[in-house]
Scaffold this motif. Structure first.
Motif, PDB file in Angstrom:
ATOM      1  N   ARG A 273      27.077  65.838  66.898  1.00  0.00           N
ATOM      2  CA  ARG A 273      26.665  67.201  66.593  1.00  0.00           C
ATOM      3  C   ARG A 273      25.311  67.210  65.892  1.00  0.00           C
TER       4      ARG A 273
ATOM      5  N   MET B  20      37.793  49.947  56.979  1.00  0.00           N
ATOM      6  CA  MET B  20      39.221  50.264  56.933  1.00  0.00           C
ATOM      7  C   MET B  20      39.442  51.766  57.065  1.00  0.00           C
ATOM      8  N   ILE B  21      39.037  52.353  58.210  1.00  0.00           N
ATOM      9  CA  ILE B  21      39.299  53.776  58.384  1.00  0.00           C
ATOM     10  C   ILE B  21      40.129  53.994  59.639  1.00  0.00           C
ATOM     11  N   SER B  22      40.839  55.126  59.636  1.00  0.00           N
ATOM     12  CA  SER B  22      41.749  55.396  60.751  1.00  0.00           C
ATOM     13  C   SER B  22      40.971  55.780  62.005  1.00  0.00           C
TER      14      SER B  22
ATOM     15  N   GLU C 123      36.891  58.943  65.046  1.00  0.00           N
ATOM     16  CA  GLU C 123      36.578  59.939  66.068  1.00  0.00           C
ATOM     17  C   GLU C 123      35.841  61.130  65.443  1.00  0.00           C
ATOM     18  N   ARG C 124      36.271  61.531  64.226  1.00  0.00           N
ATOM     19  CA  ARG C 124      35.597  62.636  63.536  1.00  0.00           C
ATOM     20  C   ARG C 124      34.146  62.304  63.228  1.00  0.00           C
TER      21      ARG C 124
ATOM     22  N   LEU D 104      41.475  58.342  63.754  1.00  0.00           N
ATOM     23  CA  LEU D 104      41.198  59.767  63.642  1.00  0.00           C
ATOM     24  C   LEU D 104      39.842  59.995  62.970  1.00  0.00           C
ATOM     25  N   GLN D 105      39.653  59.307  61.825  1.00  0.00           N
ATOM     26  CA  GLN D 105      38.417  59.484  61.074  1.00  0.00           C
ATOM     27  C   GLN D 105      37.225  58.952  61.869  1.00  0.00           C
TER      28      GLN D 105
ATOM     29  N   HIS E 194      32.113  62.566  66.223  1.00  0.00           N
ATOM     30  CA  HIS E 194      31.851  63.967  66.535  1.00  0.00           C
ATOM     31  C   HIS E 194      30.717  64.517  65.671  1.00  0.00           C
ATOM     32  N   ARG E 195      30.778  64.199  64.359  1.00  0.00           N
ATOM     33  CA  ARG E 195      29.733  64.684  63.451  1.00  0.00           C
ATOM     34  C   ARG E 195      28.365  64.140  63.840  1.00  0.00           C
TER      35      ARG E 195
END
Lengths: 276, 250
Positions: free
Chosen positions: A16, A1-3, A8-9, A5-6, A12-13
């Motif tokens: 990286r 249950m995460i957005s 995608e973050r 946006l999260q 990204h992490r």
């Protein structure tokens, strides 16, 4: 249950961290390759390889060196126990307060100053050749025992200072709390101060013991047939230095578990204290 | 400056299975003083730590002047320069003098020459009432003085937003007043402040808006006389009853 946006973050992490791992990996491989190439392409490498890294000589000398290492391990264990006891005693004496204890404090301080300053090798000579030279009955003549005495004398001075640092790092309010409950100085030390002090200095203690592990090889200068001495004997008969390398590798292997243990213990201590 | 200085959107933070912040939305506008209240463990401190990027958020956004600083591509060190934080336990550096504590960030992070940094810091210390202690080390100061130095340290680089995390909780009762007086002055100067506190009386006087947090959710938010006087939610009423019973609401 995460957005989204999260999500995608997180992606990204992850990418990286994958990139950093890749960079670390590539740079390590490149460095190792360069180092290997530099050594093996040097003009003297074939000779060095023959006299230091000869597999056949290594195989032949291994049993004798291992035998010697077993002596080192036994010396190590006995010395460690003696050092812990002696060092703790000296540290406790150094922390006594009040004019009555002045001579005791001076003696303990003098001991630490003397044996921390004295080079181990000179202490070994003095104890190993000087003591038997007195020709007193009842004194040990075995180079292993004499070497161990020298190790204990020198290392106790170091470890005593580690203990003292730990004892002094325990906040005075802990002493006040213990004394307010009616505990005398000795019990305050034993039940309240030392357990906290020892936990705090465990990494430093284990560090000293890793150092002791290899310094055990120095008893060979007194003639004890330990790993280093056994390597010397094997080298002398084969005109090849490989046995020394074998002994060196064995000492490294011996140190690795201690070093990992030190890491593990300090991590656990950090966790426990972090929670407090 | 039209939008809010700070905007928190759907903020989530968990420690293991424990969901400390469960979707918090909050705006702080310029010159506004917003006070967070709630029982211990309700998430006040965690919210402040997330805003200052001392904690990595698990979902949602922290927008500072419209920029999403919780994005992993944003340099958190740069974003933090726009904020000043004062901690419950002061967290002054014990090995540095009061003056060095206050000038540290200016000199090291912002590249201000020492002479200018010290001149500004001395003026600031004078303003918070500890000008005579500039050369002393923090352990020579009382708790109230230490906390005022910590406030000066947070103000030294002119932050857009000041975060105060229960800054009077570790102080003796007679020292609380001097610190709260200072915060009242800062509020009167038009600083933008987000603070967590247990001092309800103070919240009533100084807050433009009071937010009640309960189990990681923002239950109720509004002017102090409404949230503290006639709360809409049962949870807020229960919390205030306990505060009154403890004799902490005057």
């Amino acid at each position: 249950m995460i957005s989204d946006l999260q999500r995608e973050r997180l992606a990204h992490r992850r990418s990286r961290s994958r990139r950093s791992t890749l960079i670390a990996l590539v740079s390590t491989v490149v460095f190792a390759a360069v180092a290997w190439f530099t050594v093996t392409s040097s003009p003297g490498w074939p000779r060095v390889r023959r006299s230091f890294f000869d597999l056949e000589t290594a195989r032949r000398s291994l049993p004798a060196v291992l035998d010697g290492l077993w002596l080192n391990v036994r010396v190590l264990v006995v010395c460690e126990v003696l050092i812990l006891v002696l060092a703790l005693g000296i540290a406790a004496l150094r922390t006594l307060r009040g004019p009555v204890w002045f001579p005791v404090r001076v003696l303990a301080t003098g001991y630490v100053d003397l044996f921390r300053g004295l080079p181990l090798i000179i202490c070994l000579y003095l104890v190993g050749f000087g003591l038997p030279g007195l020709r007193l009955t009842g004194l040990p003549r075995d180079p292993v025992v004499l070497g161990s005495i020298a190790l204990v004398l020198v290392y106790s001075a170091y470890v005593a200072e580690v203990f003292r640092a730990g004892i002094e790092s325990v906040h005075p309010s802990q002493l006040a709390a213990a004394r307010s409950l009616g505990l005398d100085h000795g019990r305050t030390m034993r039940i309240v101060v030392l357990p906290q002090a020892v936990r705090r200095v465990l990494p430093a203690l284990l560090n000293d013991f890793v150092a002791l592990q290899k310094d055990c090889g120095l008893i060979s200068v007194l003639g004890a047939v330990d790993a280093v001495r056994a390597a010397q004997i094997a080298s002398a008969s084969s005109y090849n230095f490989t046995p020394h390398v074998v002994a060196g590798l064995l000492f490294v292997l011996l140190a690795v578990p201690s070093a990992r243990l030190a890491d593990l213990v300090s991590r656990r201590a950090a966790r426990r204290w972090g929670a407090a | 400056m039209s939008g809010p200085v700070l905007s928190v959107r759907g903020l989530v933070k968990s420690y293991g299975a424990d969901r400390v912040l469960d979707g918090v939305d909050l705006d702080v506008h310029e010159h506004e003083v917003v006070v967070l209240i709630g029982a211990s463990g309700s998430g006040k401190s965690t919210l402040l730590r997330c805003v200052d990027l001392l904690e990595e958020v698990d979902d949602g956004q922290v927008l500072l002047d419209g920029q999403d600083v919780s994005d992993p591509r944003v340099d958190a060190d740069v974003a933090r320069r726009a904020m000043g934080v004062v901690f419950q336990q002061f967290n002054l550096f014990p090995h540095l003098s009061v003056l060095d504590n206050v000038t540290l960030a200016s000199r090291v992070v912002h590249g201000v020459p020492r002479e200018r940094a010290e001149r500004e810091a001395l003026a600031l210390l004078e303003r918070v009432g500890v000008g005579d202690k500039a050369r002393a080390h923090p352990d020579r100061l009382s708790g109230g003085q230490q906390q005022r130095v910590a406030i000066a340290r947070a103000l030294a680089h002119e932050p857009r937003l000041l975060l105060l995390d229960e800054i009077t909780s570790a102080l003796d009762p007679e020292l609380v007043g001097e610190v709260l007086t200072l915060v009242r002055e800062l509020a009167a100067q038009g600083r933008t402040i987000l603070m967590a506190t247990h001092e309800m009386g103070f919240a009533k006087q100084v807050a433009d808006r009071v937010c009640f947090l309960d189990r990681g959710r923002l239950v109720e938010s509004g002017p102090p006389e409404q949230v503290l006087g006639e709360p809409e939610h049962e949870r807020t009423r229960q919390f205030l009853r306990r505060i009154v019973a403890a004799g902490r609401l005057v």
